[in-house]
Design an enzyme around this catalytic site. Structure first.
Site, PDB file in Angstrom:
ATOM      1  N   GLY A  93      31.503-112.380  40.907  1.00 45.41           N
ATOM      2  CA  GLY A  93      29.658-111.057  41.230  1.00 45.41           C
ATOM      3  C   GLY A  93      29.216-111.362  42.434  1.00 45.41           C
ATOM      4  O   GLY A  93      28.322-110.856  43.343  1.00 45.41           O
ATOM      5  N   GLY A 126      24.236-109.996  44.422  1.00 43.65           N
ATOM      6  CA  GLY A 126      25.420-111.140  44.793  1.00 43.65           C
ATOM      7  C   GLY A 126      24.840-112.280  45.562  1.00 43.65           C
ATOM      8  O   GLY A 126      25.539-112.777  45.984  1.00 43.65           O
ATOM      9  N   ASP A 257      33.678-116.675  29.999  1.00 39.89           N
ATOM     10  CA  ASP A 257      34.134-116.778  31.914  1.00 39.89           C
ATOM     11  C   ASP A 257      33.306-118.334  32.559  1.00 39.89           C
ATOM     12  O   ASP A 257      33.707-118.116  33.701  1.00 39.89           O
ATOM     13  CB  ASP A 257      33.083-115.817  32.752  1.00 39.89           C
TER      14      ASP A 257
HETATM   15  P1  AMP Z   1      27.142-116.423  34.821  1.00 41.64           P
HETATM   16  O1  AMP Z   1      26.593-116.350  33.701  1.00 41.64           O
HETATM   17  O2  AMP Z   1      25.852-117.240  35.430  1.00 41.64           O
HETATM   18  O3  AMP Z   1      28.206-117.454  35.089  1.00 41.64           O
HETATM   19  O4  AMP Z   1      27.500-115.272  35.311  1.00 41.64           O
HETATM   20  C1  AMP Z   1      28.146-114.122  34.462  1.00 41.64           C
HETATM   21  C2  AMP Z   1      28.043-112.870  35.551  1.00 41.64           C
HETATM   22  O5  AMP Z   1      27.700-112.727  36.198  1.00 41.64           O
HETATM   23  C3  AMP Z   1      30.059-114.015  36.371  1.00 41.64           C
HETATM   24  O6  AMP Z   1      30.638-112.799  36.391  1.00 41.64           O
HETATM   25  C4  AMP Z   1      28.855-114.101  37.989  1.00 41.64           C
HETATM   26  O7  AMP Z   1      29.631-113.242  39.157  1.00 41.64           O
HETATM   27  C5  AMP Z   1      27.526-112.100  37.366  1.00 41.64           C
HETATM   28  N1  AMP Z   1      26.412-112.843  38.236  1.00 41.64           N
HETATM   29  C6  AMP Z   1      25.595-113.338  38.417  1.00 41.64           C
HETATM   30  N2  AMP Z   1      24.329-113.712  39.108  1.00 41.64           N
HETATM   31  C7  AMP Z   1      25.039-112.387  39.683  1.00 41.64           C
HETATM   32  C8  AMP Z   1      24.592-112.209  40.935  1.00 41.64           C
HETATM   33  N3  AMP Z   1      22.846-112.496  41.556  1.00 41.64           N
HETATM   34  N4  AMP Z   1      25.032-111.046  41.137  1.00 41.64           N
HETATM   35  C9  AMP Z   1      25.818-110.367  41.346  1.00 41.64           C
HETATM   36  N5  AMP Z   1      26.309-111.154  40.315  1.00 41.64           N
HETATM   37  C10 AMP Z   1      26.347-111.583  39.422  1.00 41.64           C
HETATM   38 MG    MG Z   2      30.039-117.669  36.087  1.00 40.24          MG
END
Ligand code: AMP
Ligand code: MG
Length: 490
Positions: A93, A126, A257
């Protein structure tokens, strides 16, 4: 050694998967990006000379303004279980895979994190904030210095672009480096799509687990390959978690994930190295249930492996075959965990009674809230100089009782005490990436000052060797550190 970006010859094998696995797109560059830090150790891994950092195109590539020559920039799709619940589609993301480099040390994928929105951004912007980017940049190096399997980071680019979290912060981009960024969740995403699942499986096995295929003379069945693959992922994951446990590392967000299929520590968010030991320590302020507490990590990883195995069912492999592989997890974990503790305690073998010795050690640290890293570190000198060891504990009697038992145990091993002490110092780090140390680096980075990152990397790349002038980095946290909270906000 490659000295210019033009000299790089990248590829992107992931882009050869069918198009539904990813979206080709360009990053959204930051305005007026600055290269705050670049990592010489990772450059060397990639076959790059540090002179490449001076190439003006280096900043262009690792701030997302220009593609990697030969690379095919893309964001990958994956799914996952977050905090025990099926979250459905996730994906890169805020990350862009630039491509991969074939270096003498192996194949390395390079990925920007914080580089703008993608079709998988959902509600996110993003972006990644400076704070979490500095933490991710440092974490991989800290883990590598400890010998723990991990992704690495090559470069940290900063900008004044605002990012809105609980407060207004500024944006940064970290370039992460790994042989692959495929996750358990990548397999989960295709669990009900046999053709795609098979394509991903073949891709991952061919590139990263070729030993799971039998020799050409002996035609192999798919089920055997799947079984061997899962067996290997179980073993790698178990060893990684054992390393986390004995380093006092808490990941913080062990969602499927965030679990690397290669058994690497991946996605550094609200992670933490413990200061005072608490068995149920939760490093992530957002984890109110304590799902990912230190003492829960081994079981959570097993649960995550079940989710992976569930996805592999889609390949037609019988459930019993998959279950059989999962059953090795506990023994794999215990073997690695005991091996680590054996070295940390300076023992030559793990004997009957040592499990209890270890349990009593954890109990001592827990009840005394003793510092994880320094308590282990002080063990090397404890038999010869018990006073310095005992001073670490509020309850000297309890510590004395444990030390007496430990000293008796050491007598089973015929071993030169000096040699043992030296081996123990090489197994119990003096420096770890404590939250307050990362915080110091973040505060300096916010002033465009990379010197704290530099100093931290100097000690963390070899955390077992005492360095004059770095006493503060080996100390317990100062009082202000109690205020520090890390959460999912990044
Ligand atoms: P994480 O828990 O940080 O591993 O993120 C979980 C999901 O949320 C993944 O698909 C990331 O790419 C997405 N994600 C986290 N933060 C953002 C952000 N600021 N913008 C877009 N996608 C995000
Ligand atoms: Mg992640």
């Amino acid at each position: 050694m490659i000295e210019t970006i033009a000299g790089l010859n990248a590829a992107n094998s992931f882009s050869e998967l069918p198009p539904q696995f990813y979206t080709r797109l360009e990053p959204q560059p930051l305005s007026q990006p600055r290269l705050l830090h670049a990592n010489p150790d990772v450059a060397e891994l990639l076959g790059m000379s540090t002179r490449i950092f001076q190439d003006p195109v280096f900043l262009d590539v690792f701030s997302g303004k220009q593609p990697l020559p030969g690379g095919k920039t893309l964001a990958a799709v994956y799914s996952g279980h977050q905090f025990g619940i099926w979250a459905g589609q996730l994906g890169d993301g805020r990350a862009h895979l630039l491509g991969e480099l074939a270096a003498p040390s192996g194949n390395w994928e390079m990925q920007l994190k914080g580089s703008g929105r993608t079709p998988y951004s959902r509600m996110g912007d993003g972006r990644a904030v400076l704070r979490s980017s500095v933490r991710e940049y440092l974490a991989g190096e800290a883990m590598a210095g400890l010998g723990i399997p991990t992704t690495r980071a090559l470069a940290l680019v900063v900008s004044d672009d605002p990012v809105y979290r609980e407060t207004v912060e500024t944006a940064a981009i970290v370039t992460r480096v790994s042989p692959s960024f495929v996750r358990f969740g990548s397999f989960e995403h295709w669990s009900s799509s046999p053709a795609e699942l098979r394509a991903l499986f073949d891709y991952v096995v061919d590139r990263h687990f070729p030993e799971c295929r039998a020799g050409v003379q002996c035609p192999d069945s798919l089920n055997d390959t799947v079984a061997r693959f899962l067996r290997e992922v179980v073993a790698r994951t178990a060893r990684m978690i054992a390393d986390w446990q004995t380093a006092g590392f808490c990941h913080g967000v062990m969602n499927t994930d965030n679990m690397s299929i290669l058994g690497l520590t991946l996605d550094y968010g609200p992670y933490g190295f413990m200061d005072a030991f608490q068995a149920n320590h939760v490093c992530n302020h957002s984890d109110t249930q304590g799902r990912y507490a230190w003492n829960a990590q081994p079981a959570v990883a097993h649960w995550n492996l079940y989710r992976l195995a569930g996805a592999l069912l889609g390949l037609g492999t019988p459930q019993d075959t998959l279950k059989e592989q999962l059953q090795h997890y506990e023994a794999d974990f215990l073997q690695a965990y005991r091996g680590n503790l054996m070295r940390k305690f300076g023992l030559l073998a793990w004997e009957e009674g040592d499990d209890d010795l270890a349990d009593q050690w954890w109990r001592l640290l827990h009840t005394q809230k003793a510092d994880f890293t320094l308590s282990f570190r002080s063990l090397a000198a404890a038999p010869a100089q018990p006073d310095a060891f005992l001073e670490r504990f509020a309850d000297r009697d309890a510590a004395g009782a444990w030390l007496e038992r430990y000293t008796r145990r050491l007598k089973h091993d015929e071993r030169d005490p000096d040699q043992r002490a030296a081996q123990m110092l090489a197994s119990n780090p003096l420096y770890v990436l404590r939250n307050h140390l990362a915080e110091g680096a973040i505060r300096a980075a916010a002033q465009d000052d990379p010197s704290e990152i530099d100093r931290l990397l100097q000690v963390l790349r070899d955390p077992y060797t005492e360095k004059p002038g770095f006493e503060a980095y080996a100390a317990e946290p100062p009082q202000w550190a109690e205020q520090l909270q890390v959460s999912c906000s990044s």
